[in-house]
Design an enzyme around this catalytic site. Structure first.
Site, mmCIF file in Angstrom:
data_model
loop_
_atom_site.group_PDB
_atom_site.id
_atom_site.type_symbol
_atom_site.label_atom_id
_atom_site.label_comp_id
_atom_site.label_asym_id
_atom_site.label_seq_id
_atom_site.Cartn_x
_atom_site.Cartn_y
_atom_site.Cartn_z
ATOM 1 N N ARG A 13 -19.629 8.367 -21.220
ATOM 2 C CA ARG A 13 -21.064 8.492 -21.505
ATOM 3 C C ARG A 13 -21.893 8.234 -20.252
ATOM 4 O O ARG A 13 -22.520 9.142 -19.719
ATOM 5 C CB ARG A 13 -21.452 7.514 -22.644
ATOM 6 C CG ARG A 13 -22.853 7.729 -23.202
ATOM 7 C CD ARG A 13 -23.991 7.177 -22.365
ATOM 8 N NE ARG A 13 -23.882 5.746 -22.101
ATOM 9 C CZ ARG A 13 -24.689 5.112 -21.272
ATOM 10 N NH1 ARG A 13 -25.651 5.749 -20.630
ATOM 11 N NH2 ARG A 13 -24.521 3.805 -21.035
ATOM 12 N N ASP A 14 -21.855 7.018 -19.741
ATOM 13 C CA ASP A 14 -22.739 6.671 -18.628
ATOM 14 C C ASP A 14 -22.332 7.439 -17.380
ATOM 15 O O ASP A 14 -23.181 7.792 -16.553
ATOM 16 C CB ASP A 14 -22.676 5.162 -18.369
ATOM 17 C CG ASP A 14 -23.870 4.638 -17.586
ATOM 18 O OD1 ASP A 14 -24.623 5.451 -17.022
ATOM 19 O OD2 ASP A 14 -24.058 3.418 -17.530
ATOM 20 N N HIS A 205 -23.631 -5.194 -17.469
ATOM 21 C CA HIS A 205 -23.527 -3.743 -17.209
ATOM 22 C C HIS A 205 -24.104 -3.528 -15.807
ATOM 23 O O HIS A 205 -25.293 -3.300 -15.640
ATOM 24 C CB HIS A 205 -24.319 -3.011 -18.289
ATOM 25 C CG HIS A 205 -24.359 -1.526 -18.174
ATOM 26 N ND1 HIS A 205 -23.642 -0.676 -19.001
ATOM 27 C CD2 HIS A 205 -25.054 -0.698 -17.346
ATOM 28 C CE1 HIS A 205 -23.897 0.576 -18.703
ATOM 29 N NE2 HIS A 205 -24.761 0.601 -17.702
ATOM 30 N N HIS A 207 -24.381 -1.572 -12.413
ATOM 31 C CA HIS A 207 -24.141 -0.422 -11.531
ATOM 32 C C HIS A 207 -23.882 -0.986 -10.138
ATOM 33 O O HIS A 207 -24.225 -2.137 -9.843
ATOM 34 C CB HIS A 207 -25.334 0.532 -11.586
ATOM 35 C CG HIS A 207 -25.396 1.299 -12.885
ATOM 36 N ND1 HIS A 207 -25.045 2.630 -12.975
ATOM 37 C CD2 HIS A 207 -25.718 0.919 -14.133
ATOM 38 C CE1 HIS A 207 -25.173 3.025 -14.243
ATOM 39 N NE2 HIS A 207 -25.586 2.005 -14.966
ATOM 40 N N CYS A 238 -27.965 7.070 -14.042
ATOM 41 C CA CYS A 238 -28.819 7.428 -15.166
ATOM 42 C C CYS A 238 -29.750 8.518 -14.682
ATOM 43 O O CYS A 238 -30.405 8.369 -13.652
ATOM 44 C CB CYS A 238 -29.623 6.221 -15.641
ATOM 45 S SG CYS A 238 -30.859 6.653 -16.876
ATOM 46 N N ASN A 247 -21.403 3.283 -12.022
ATOM 47 C CA ASN A 247 -21.111 1.973 -12.609
ATOM 48 C C ASN A 247 -20.022 1.315 -11.784
ATOM 49 O O ASN A 247 -19.293 1.977 -11.042
ATOM 50 C CB ASN A 247 -20.562 2.142 -14.024
ATOM 51 C CG ASN A 247 -21.638 2.404 -15.022
ATOM 52 O OD1 ASN A 247 -22.034 3.532 -15.208
ATOM 53 N ND2 ASN A 247 -22.115 1.357 -15.659
HETATM 54 P P1 HMG Z 1 -39.339 12.710 -27.266
HETATM 55 O O1 HMG Z 1 -39.601 14.006 -26.588
HETATM 56 O O2 HMG Z 1 -40.297 11.627 -27.056
HETATM 57 O O3 HMG Z 1 -39.127 12.802 -28.827
HETATM 58 O O4 HMG Z 1 -37.875 12.228 -26.833
HETATM 59 P P2 HMG Z 1 -39.322 13.879 -29.900
HETATM 60 O O5 HMG Z 1 -39.067 13.177 -31.172
HETATM 61 O O6 HMG Z 1 -40.662 14.563 -29.697
HETATM 62 O O7 HMG Z 1 -38.155 14.952 -29.654
HETATM 63 C C1 HMG Z 1 -38.148 15.880 -28.596
HETATM 64 C C2 HMG Z 1 -37.095 16.927 -28.878
HETATM 65 O O8 HMG Z 1 -35.812 16.305 -28.932
HETATM 66 C C3 HMG Z 1 -37.270 17.596 -30.229
HETATM 67 O O9 HMG Z 1 -36.744 18.915 -30.098
HETATM 68 C C4 HMG Z 1 -36.401 16.777 -31.133
HETATM 69 O O10 HMG Z 1 -35.964 17.496 -32.249
HETATM 70 C C5 HMG Z 1 -35.240 16.463 -30.220
HETATM 71 P P3 HMG Z 1 -37.713 20.185 -30.014
HETATM 72 O O11 HMG Z 1 -38.522 20.130 -31.260
HETATM 73 O O12 HMG Z 1 -38.554 19.977 -28.776
HETATM 74 O O13 HMG Z 1 -36.750 21.326 -29.921
HETATM 75 N N1 HMG Z 1 -34.577 15.203 -30.554
HETATM 76 C C6 HMG Z 1 -33.233 15.071 -30.615
HETATM 77 N N2 HMG Z 1 -32.236 15.946 -30.434
HETATM 78 C C7 HMG Z 1 -30.974 15.484 -30.577
HETATM 79 N N3 HMG Z 1 -30.689 14.188 -30.875
HETATM 80 C C8 HMG Z 1 -31.673 13.294 -31.057
HETATM 81 C C9 HMG Z 1 -33.007 13.728 -30.939
HETATM 82 N N4 HMG Z 1 -34.186 13.100 -31.043
HETATM 83 C C10 HMG Z 1 -35.123 14.024 -30.819
HETATM 84 N N5 HMG Z 1 -31.364 12.024 -31.347
HETATM 85 C C11 HMG Z 1 -35.887 10.911 -27.033
HETATM 86 C C12 HMG Z 1 -37.394 10.968 -27.262
HETATM 87 C C13 HMG Z 1 -35.457 9.468 -27.192
HETATM 88 C C14 HMG Z 1 -35.209 11.792 -28.059
HETATM 89 C C15 HMG Z 1 -35.586 11.431 -25.601
HETATM 90 O O14 HMG Z 1 -36.402 10.729 -24.718
HETATM 91 C C16 HMG Z 1 -34.144 11.248 -25.219
HETATM 92 O O15 HMG Z 1 -33.259 11.875 -25.780
HETATM 93 N N6 HMG Z 1 -33.870 10.379 -24.209
HETATM 94 C C17 HMG Z 1 -32.507 10.087 -23.838
HETATM 95 C C18 HMG Z 1 -32.488 9.530 -22.474
HETATM 96 C C19 HMG Z 1 -31.077 9.131 -22.110
HETATM 97 O O16 HMG Z 1 -30.109 9.434 -22.794
HETATM 98 N N7 HMG Z 1 -30.970 8.402 -20.953
HETATM 99 C C20 HMG Z 1 -29.695 7.960 -20.462
HETATM 100 C C21 HMG Z 1 -29.080 6.871 -21.287
HETATM 101 S S1 HMG Z 1 -29.773 5.271 -20.981
HETATM 102 C C22 HMG Z 1 -28.884 4.682 -19.614
HETATM 103 O O17 HMG Z 1 -28.146 5.400 -18.981
HETATM 104 C C23 HMG Z 1 -29.003 3.211 -19.283
HETATM 105 C C24 HMG Z 1 -27.769 2.410 -19.748
HETATM 106 O O18 HMG Z 1 -26.577 2.916 -19.160
HETATM 107 C C25 HMG Z 1 -27.952 0.929 -19.371
HETATM 108 C C26 HMG Z 1 -28.352 0.736 -17.898
HETATM 109 O O19 HMG Z 1 -27.620 1.195 -16.994
HETATM 110 O O20 HMG Z 1 -29.402 0.112 -17.703
HETATM 111 C C27 HMG Z 1 -27.609 2.457 -21.277
HETATM 112 MG MG MG Z 2 -25.898 2.445 -17.189
#
Ligand code: HMG
Ligand code: MG
Length: 291
Positions: A13-14, A205, A207, A238, A247
């Site tokens: 995933r990450d 966690h 990086h 990310c 990571n």
């Molecule tokens: P948004 O644009 O604010 O929300 O996104 P929305 O509700 O308006 O949805 C936008 C579009 O996404 C819509 O589609 C929804 O249907 C769809 P459209 O109508 O435009 O065609 N949608 C989805 N599709 C599939 N699955 C879903 C979903 N939800 C909405 N669950 C949202 C808000 C949270 C969805 C968006 O910002 C997003 O997906 N962000 C993900 C970001 C991400 O994954 N970042 C990386 C992971 S975090 C990380 O790496 C840090 C970590 O490792 C820890 C660290 O290192 O610190 C964990």
């Molecule tokens: Mg991370």
């Protein structure tokens, strides 16, 4: 008795979320299947997020339904909202993770809402997970520094971590998202957090951008943490944290822990096979994007 440390594999995933060239679904599955045989209790396999935001993981449902599951392994996924949770449940996730931030700026960039709004979105996911008997994990990103707004107050980390614990997370993973934390800063942050969230419910966690991830693990071990996230081959980053490199590499973490006398249960030979697969996948990707 040897102290056990849980190594939580987040590479699929990450790690893969940050690759710009699409990695075939079959390769993702092959990687997870290899990791499954290496003895991990937890593998974070993919994310049920918007494919507009993270196109690499658009095949989350296929991955989850086609992997060969080992009995001793929980397969975890990220779920930012109820829609993600429902899809994760349908795909048979054993564990889901909500992911918030201690930095307002990062919260906006990563999940398009404030910290408070994110907690409001997570609450129904927590309820649904409890009702479905699916374990819930929480992430707090930017526990030391934010790529957009600089140093982060440990009190903000503590408050987000506590809110997630209170919601029903069994564990909160503290993310040094951009990998620039120093051991001193990690210690100050942990000292603030452990008053509200006990060490046994925390994970590190880290990086490894600044090359201090193992030093940060060391500080966290001294504070009583016994779960650490890492990625096979040191993959990762990310897409919404510019400059975030990989990571902590799982092999480095396991070797370090075993050298300190901790037991991990990870088979380093099988891990090396998984690492070789990652190297081939990522090299191919880089060849395509590098002129
Ligand atoms: P948004 O644009 O604010 O929300 O996104 P929305 O509700 O308006 O949805 C936008 C579009 O996404 C819509 O589609 C929804 O249907 C769809 P459209 O109508 O435009 O065609 N949608 C989805 N599709 C599939 N699955 C879903 C979903 N939800 C909405 N669950 C949202 C808000 C949270 C969805 C968006 O910002 C997003 O997906 N962000 C993900 C970001 C991400 O994954 N970042 C990386 C992971 S975090 C990380 O790496 C840090 C970590 O490792 C820890 C660290 O290192 O610190 C964990
Ligand atoms: Mg991370």
């Amino acid at each position: 008795m040897t102290d056990h440390v849980r190594v939580y594999e987040v590479g699929p995933r990450d790690g893969l979320q940050n690759e710009t060239v699409f990695i075939p679904t079959a390769s993702k599955i092959a990687l997870i299947d290899l990791l499954s045989r290496a003895g991990f209790e937890k593998i974070e396999a993919t994310s049920f997020v918007s494919s507009k935001w993270v196109p690499q993981l658009v095949d989350a449902a296929e991955v989850m339904t086609q992997i060969i599951r080992e009995g001793g392994t929980d397969y975890a996924v990220l779920t930012p909202n109820q829609r993600g949770f429902e899809a994760a449940k349908a795909a048979g996730a054993d564990e889901v993770a909500i992911f918030g931030s201690a930095s307002e700026a990062f919260s906006q960039k990563n999940i398009n809402c404030s910290i408070e709004e994110s907690l409001e979105r997570f609450a129904p996911v927590a309820v649904a997970a409890r009702e479905a008997g699916i374990r819930l994990r929480g992430y707090v990103s930017c526990v030391v520094e934010c790529p957009y707004s600089g140093m982060v107050d440990p009190v903000a980390v503590r408050d987000t971590a506590f809110a997630m614990l209170d919601m029903g997370c069994y564990e909160i993973s503290l993310g040094d998202t951009i990998g620039r934390a120093t051991p001193d800063a990690v210690l100050r942050m942990l000292e603030a957090v452990v008053d509200y969230v006990p060490a046994h419910a925390l994970a590190g966690h880290f990086h490894d951008t600044g090359g201090r991830a193992l030093d940060n693990v060391s500080v966290a071990l001294d504070m009583g943490l016994r779960t650490f996230d890492s990625a096979v081959g040191g993959l990762g980053g990310c897409p919404y944290a510019p400059g975030a490199k990989g990571n902590l590499s799982t092999t480095s973490l396991v070797t370090f822990l075993e050298g300190r006398g901790f037991h991990t249960g990870i088979d380093l030979t099988l891990l090396a096979e998984a690492e070789a697969l990652v190297a081939s996948l990522v090299t191919r990707s880089y060849e395509k994007v590098t002129p």
